[in-house]
Design a protein around this motif. Structure first.
Motif, PDB file in Angstrom:
ATOM      1  N   LEU A  50      29.500 104.789  32.582  1.00  0.00           N
ATOM      2  CA  LEU A  50      30.798 104.914  33.010  1.00  0.00           C
ATOM      3  C   LEU A  50      30.911 104.798  34.670  1.00  0.00           C
ATOM      4  CD1 LEU A  50      33.968 105.859  32.239  1.00  0.00           C
ATOM      5  CD2 LEU A  50      33.180 108.182  32.719  1.00  0.00           C
ATOM      6  N   ARG A  51      30.066 105.018  35.420  1.00  0.00           N
ATOM      7  CA  ARG A  51      29.817 105.086  36.840  1.00  0.00           C
ATOM      8  C   ARG A  51      30.242 103.339  37.159  1.00  0.00           C
ATOM      9  NH1 ARG A  51      26.186 108.220  37.813  1.00  0.00           N
ATOM     10  NH2 ARG A  51      27.422 110.150  38.111  1.00  0.00           N
ATOM     11  N   ALA A  52      29.027 102.867  36.489  1.00  0.00           N
ATOM     12  CA  ALA A  52      28.804 101.590  36.594  1.00  0.00           C
ATOM     13  C   ALA A  52      30.145 100.648  36.326  1.00  0.00           C
ATOM     14  CB  ALA A  52      27.646 100.917  36.323  1.00  0.00           C
ATOM     15  N   TYR A  53      30.499 101.049  35.005  1.00  0.00           N
ATOM     16  CA  TYR A  53      31.724 100.266  34.536  1.00  0.00           C
ATOM     17  C   TYR A  53      32.875 100.238  35.399  1.00  0.00           C
ATOM     18  CZ  TYR A  53      35.785  99.891  31.609  1.00  0.00           C
ATOM     19  OH  TYR A  53      36.852  99.582  31.126  1.00  0.00           O
ATOM     20  N   SER A  54      33.286 101.704  35.841  1.00  0.00           N
ATOM     21  CA  SER A  54      34.310 102.068  36.602  1.00  0.00           C
ATOM     22  C   SER A  54      34.351 101.361  37.881  1.00  0.00           C
ATOM     23  CB  SER A  54      34.527 103.364  36.686  1.00  0.00           C
ATOM     24  OG  SER A  54      33.241 103.935  37.625  1.00  0.00           O
ATOM     25  N   ARG A  55      33.070 101.084  38.591  1.00  0.00           N
ATOM     26  CA  ARG A  55      33.082 100.437  40.000  1.00  0.00           C
ATOM     27  C   ARG A  55      33.550  99.113  39.492  1.00  0.00           C
ATOM     28  NH1 ARG A  55      33.622 103.422  44.050  1.00  0.00           N
ATOM     29  NH2 ARG A  55      32.075 105.407  44.164  1.00  0.00           N
ATOM     30  N   MET A  56      32.931  98.491  38.473  1.00  0.00           N
ATOM     31  CA  MET A  56      33.161  96.960  38.243  1.00  0.00           C
ATOM     32  C   MET A  56      34.723  96.914  38.063  1.00  0.00           C
ATOM     33  SD  MET A  56      30.133  95.413  36.078  1.00  0.00           S
ATOM     34  CE  MET A  56      30.757  93.962  36.427  1.00  0.00           C
ATOM     35  N   ILE A  57      35.333  97.628  37.303  1.00  0.00           N
ATOM     36  CA  ILE A  57      36.742  97.498  37.103  1.00  0.00           C
ATOM     37  C   ILE A  57      37.636  97.731  38.301  1.00  0.00           C
ATOM     38  CG2 ILE A  57      38.669  98.686  35.617  1.00  0.00           C
ATOM     39  CD1 ILE A  57      36.931  96.779  33.885  1.00  0.00           C
ATOM     40  N   PHE A  84      30.721  92.945  42.940  1.00  0.00           N
ATOM     41  CA  PHE A  84      30.725  92.498  41.496  1.00  0.00           C
ATOM     42  C   PHE A  84      29.198  92.494  41.300  1.00  0.00           C
ATOM     43  CE2 PHE A  84      31.033  89.704  37.798  1.00  0.00           C
ATOM     44  CZ  PHE A  84      32.222  90.565  37.091  1.00  0.00           C
ATOM     45  N   ASN A  85      28.603  91.475  41.819  1.00  0.00           N
ATOM     46  CA  ASN A  85      27.069  91.371  41.406  1.00  0.00           C
ATOM     47  C   ASN A  85      26.214  92.618  41.696  1.00  0.00           C
ATOM     48  OD1 ASN A  85      27.826  88.824  41.235  1.00  0.00           O
ATOM     49  ND2 ASN A  85      27.046  87.999  43.177  1.00  0.00           N
ATOM     50  N   HIS A  86      26.438  93.504  42.697  1.00  0.00           N
ATOM     51  CA  HIS A  86      25.838  94.818  42.822  1.00  0.00           C
ATOM     52  C   HIS A  86      25.855  95.447  41.569  1.00  0.00           C
ATOM     53  CE1 HIS A  86      24.025  98.474  44.303  1.00  0.00           C
ATOM     54  NE2 HIS A  86      25.207  99.016  44.084  1.00  0.00           N
ATOM     55  N   TRP A  87      27.368  96.008  41.008  1.00  0.00           N
ATOM     56  CA  TRP A  87      27.550  96.506  40.054  1.00  0.00           C
ATOM     57  C   TRP A  87      27.218  96.094  38.631  1.00  0.00           C
ATOM     58  CZ3 TRP A  87      27.673 101.499  40.488  1.00  0.00           C
ATOM     59  CH2 TRP A  87      27.914 102.023  41.637  1.00  0.00           C
ATOM     60  N   TYR A  88      26.942  94.584  38.773  1.00  0.00           N
ATOM     61  CA  TYR A  88      26.692  93.927  37.317  1.00  0.00           C
ATOM     62  C   TYR A  88      25.490  94.447  36.755  1.00  0.00           C
ATOM     63  CZ  TYR A  88      27.684  90.459  33.892  1.00  0.00           C
ATOM     64  OH  TYR A  88      27.992  89.902  32.752  1.00  0.00           O
ATOM     65  N   PHE A  89      24.696  95.023  37.410  1.00  0.00           N
ATOM     66  CA  PHE A  89      23.441  95.817  36.587  1.00  0.00           C
ATOM     67  C   PHE A  89      24.042  96.847  35.495  1.00  0.00           C
ATOM     68  CE2 PHE A  89      24.620  99.422  39.354  1.00  0.00           C
ATOM     69  CZ  PHE A  89      23.929 100.526  38.692  1.00  0.00           C
TER      70      PHE A  89
END
Length: 830
Positions: free
Chosen positions: A741-748, A795-800
């Motif tokens: 959720l943390r990674a997904y929310s950052r990307m959104i 975007f690339n950072h949170w794409y992990f």
């Protein structure tokens, strides 16, 4: 056997055919009896004179008189009690010398008479109470200890000491019956005392027969007395041991409720139900004062448990099984009656708090600030031991266990025969109460009325409970599915909250575009509700009048992370954290960073739908389940909003500023391509997430739920399947994992922020194009690259996030594998 009433002795015959030894023995016995009745002779003469006078009066008036029955007045028991009370006892050496100089036969006759006193709990002449016994200080429930205070022949003393425990048993049991017959000890104790009293009547009948034999039979000896009462000694010893355990368990220190526990109970109730108000607190404070420090006596289910455990531990003794089985059957009749009334009509009649189910009368729908009807029905009726079938959490208000053994006191102790059926007992009555609340009056069926009286040790009890539970379940299930239209309600929820087969959301977003761009605190709920009604009216949707607009106070991802870090699951009942130390530290850092960079939340980010459900559907579509629906709706709405924003950006980037070639400015051409590529990657990411959630998660799970609802047979299964469906959707939508959720929310958030700068990018492109056409040179190209690279790096950072999805798909959640395939295609676009 009817009690024996002695009659007047027949006149003695002159032609006795007895030996000299027998004659001496009889005369010695009679002399002993008469010697102890010297003082009562004067009373007898006075009574005889009164009887003679009354007889004369009766002859004159031709009327009958009961007192003329001299055999009743001169009954042996009456004379003995009078002699015992009135005759002064010889003490010390004088009394001992009496037995020292008497033959053994006379000693036996005297001791026999004293033993008949002792067997009724009355102190004799030569068999007296223990010197340490004090009626004022000693506990009467322990009984009176008797000892032989005069020297006796050793065989006589041995037989006498064998008989003496009966006096202790009888006095202790009689004291227990008298003390436990008060109202405070409940109906089960009353029934137990009645059964013991019946056994004591048989014992008293035996004593009357022994007394008759003592007065009439010359062959009645101490050995025969022991022969007749030997079986009774074992029976009364069993009852005496049971009485001692019941008396010793009733400990104030172990069973009292401390004021602190009551305060914790009150706070838990208030916090769970959202109760408030000075009036309510005053009422609860009165409850606290009245219950603080109150002892819980041994009653109800605890009494039945003690008897049952004793019967099981002595199962090898036929007498013990018979005695304890009789007591268990008799004492369990009131408990079985409460059980029958609860599971057949839904009424709880438990005036002394003995039943395993309790009613919290302080919880009523009138004192709830919000109509959480599901909470009302969940906490209105509960088990006294605090257990619940729906979650691991225990209800408050459970009394502390007894210090020895850890058994719960009073009604909180569920009889072992009902331990495996307690949830069905609770739910059967609760379901019947739901039906009664709907205005449907319940009456026991004719078969149940004609049913024989239930017993706690009867195998028919289990079938009766099972049949009652099945009947209550089937009746409520038909009420929900047929009369209350549960399935259409669930379909309307799916349509509104899961955005399936409906265009009302698109229509609503178009109508309320201006209002949703405002800060959440400034948006008009009334206006949004009117626009929602307009959007729903155009579709002619079912139950559209029950759909309402609401504005959340916090952002979706912020709230989800907070809930997960506290409870570990959405809507969890446990208060234990599910994150490790590192996860909690990361969550804290994210919250601190969000607090520093926090901007006013827009109405589109706080928009949510609410659904109004009336009772009894609120038991299935409860506030907790509606919360889960709202989370999924806000998740889908956020994805739809970001998708629309990126699509609008794509339309805007079809203008000349983005399409007109500029051959003499390759740096600008490369910058435009990078912006278009980043926008395409973001749009593809959002669309793949939205497609996965809609077609890979929500639709298959809904079809599975529909298949289960078509086969559902119990209300329990219906509730469980509905909650499992929502929990599965939340889990597969990645809303229950903190890392995902943390990674997904950052990307959104990155995608939505990028879409907000659409006009800025277009303005920069126009400026760069104008500079290239004028030939003056573009001095701001470096700033444009810096601005773009911030979005790209973020975007690339949170794409992990893709790596996290792959990990969870391979280890915990296999349903994420289709998402891994979908996201892999986006990675190749870079």
């Amino acid at each position: 056997m009817d009690p024996y009433t002695p009659r007047a002795r027949p006149p003695r015959k002159n032609n006795l055919t007895l030996s000299a030894k027998e004659y001496t023995k009889i005369t010695g016995t009679i002399a002993s009896v008469r010697r102890n009745r010297q003082l009562s002779d004067d009373i007898d003469e006075e009574i005889d004179s009164r009887v003679h006078n009354s007889r004369e009066t009766r002859v004159k008036s031709n009327e009958s008189s009961f007192i003329a029955e001299t055999s009743f007045v001169r009954a042996p028991l009456n004379s003995r009690v009078g002699a015992t009370i009135s005759t002064p006892k010889s003490k010390g050496k004088a009394r001992e010398d009496v037995l020292d100089h008497l033959p053994i036969d006379i000693q036996e006759a005297i001791i026999l008479e004293d033993l008949l006193y002792v067997l009724m709990g009355i102190e004799g002449t030569h068999v007296t109470c223990h010197p340490d016994y004090s009626p004022e200080d000693d506990d009467p429930l322990l009984g009176i200890r008797f000892v032989v205070s005069s020297p006796l022949d050793p065989p006589l003393r041995d037989l006498t000491e064998r008989v003496l425990p009966l006096g202790t048993y009888y006095t202790a049991i009689s004291a227990f019956v008298e003390s436990r017959s008060h109202l405070d000890f409940g109906l089960v104790n009353h029934a137990l005392c009645a059964a013991i009293r019946d056994m004591l009547k048989e014992y008293q009948t035996l004593l009357s027969q022994l007394e008759h034999a003592f007065n009439t039979s010359p062959q009645f000896t101490l050995q025969k007395l022991w022969f007749y009462i030997h079986p009774t000694v074992h029976t009364l010893s069993l009852i005496y041991q049971l009485v001692l355990e019941l008396a010793n368990t009733d400990d104030d220190e172990a069973s009292s409720l401390s004021s602190s526990s009551v305060d914790e109970e009150q706070n838990a109730r208030d916090e769970a139900l959202g109760l408030g108000g000075a009036k309510l607190k005053a009422v609860l404070s009165e409850i606290t004062k009245s219950s603080a420090g109150a002892a819980v006596p041994v009653k109800g289910g605890e009494v039945l448990t003690i008897i049952y455990e004793r019967m099981q531990s002595m199962s090898g003794d036929p007498t013990a099984c018979k005695v304890f089985g009789t007591l268990l059957s008799a004492a369990g009749i009131p408990y079985a009656q409460m059980l029958r009334e609860w599971i057949t009509t839904g009424r709880l009649h438990d005036p002394y708090e003995e039943f395993c189910v309790k009613e919290s009368k302080f919880i009523s729908k009138g004192i709830l600030e919000v109509d959480y009807t599901d909470e009302y029905w969940e906490r209105r009726y509960t088990l006294r031991d605090g257990s619940t079938s729906s979650s691991k959490r225990q209800h408050t208000g459970v009394p502390p266990p007894r210090t020895p053994g850890g058994r719960l006191p009073g009604g909180a102790c569920i009889p072992p025969s009902l331990e495996g059926w307690k949830y069905k007992v609770l739910l059967a009555g609760k379901y019947l109460n739901v039906i009664r609340e709907c205005g449907i009056e319940l009456q026991a069926s004719q078969r149940q009325v004609n049913e024989q009286q239930l017993s706690m040790d009867d195998q028919k009890l289990y079938k009766f409970v099972e049949d009652a539970y099945t009947h209550a379940n089937h009746t409520l299930l038909q009420l929900l599915l047929r009369d209350q239209q549960l399935i259409p309600r669930l379909r309307s929820l799916k349509r509104y909250f899961f955005l399936s087969q409906s265009s009302f959301l698109t229509h609503l977003l178009d109508l309320a575009h201006a209002e949703l761009k405002k800060p959440a605190k400034l948006a008009s709920i009334v206006k949004l509700q009117s626009l929602l009604d307009l959007a729903l009216t155009s579709e002619d949707a079912l139950f559209r009048e029950d759909v309402k607009v609401s504005i959340a106070s916090t952002g979706l991802y912020e709230w989800l992370l907070k809930v997960i870090s506290v409870s570990g699951v959405i809507g969890g009942d446990d208060g234990e954290g599910a994150l490790d130390g590192a996860g909690q530290e990361d969550a804290k850092k994210d919250r601190d960073k969000d607090r520093d960079e926090k901007k006013p939340m827009l109405a589109i980010e706080a928009l949510a739908l609410d659904y109004t459900v009336k009772f009894p559907l609120s038991l299935v579509i409860s506030r907790k389940t509606i919360l889960r629906y709202q989370l999924i709706f806000r998740f889908l709405l956020h994805l739809k909003n970001v998708e629309q924003s990126l699509a609008s950006m794509w339309i805007e980037q079809k203008t000349a500023a983005w399409r007109k070639p500029v051959p003499n400015h390759p740096d600008f051409e490369q910058w435009r391509l990078r912006v278009l590529l980043l926008r395409a990657r973001m749009l593809a990411f959002v669309q793949q997430i939205l497609a996965f959630v809609t077609f890979e998660v929500l639709e298959p799970n809904w079809r599975s739920l529909e298949a289960k609802l078509a086969k559902v047979t119990t209300v329990d299964q219906l509730l469980r399947d509905h909650v499992d469906f929502l929990d599965t959707c939340l889990k597969e939508c990645m809303l229950t994992s903190a890392k995902l959720l943390r990674a997904y929310s950052r990307m959104i958030v990155t995608c939505s922020t990028f879409a907000l700068y659409s006009s800025s990018f277009t303005k920069s492109a126009s400026q760069a194009l104008a500079a290239a056409e004028s030939g003056d040179g573009d001095q701001a190209m470096g700033k444009r690259w810096d601005f773009l690279k911030k979005f790209e790096s973020n975007f690339n950072h949170w794409y992990f996030h893709l790596d996290c999805v792959q990990y969870y798909a391979s280890s915990e959640n296999v349903s994420l594998l289709p998402l891994v395939v979908r996201l892999s295609s986006i990675k190749s676009m870079s």
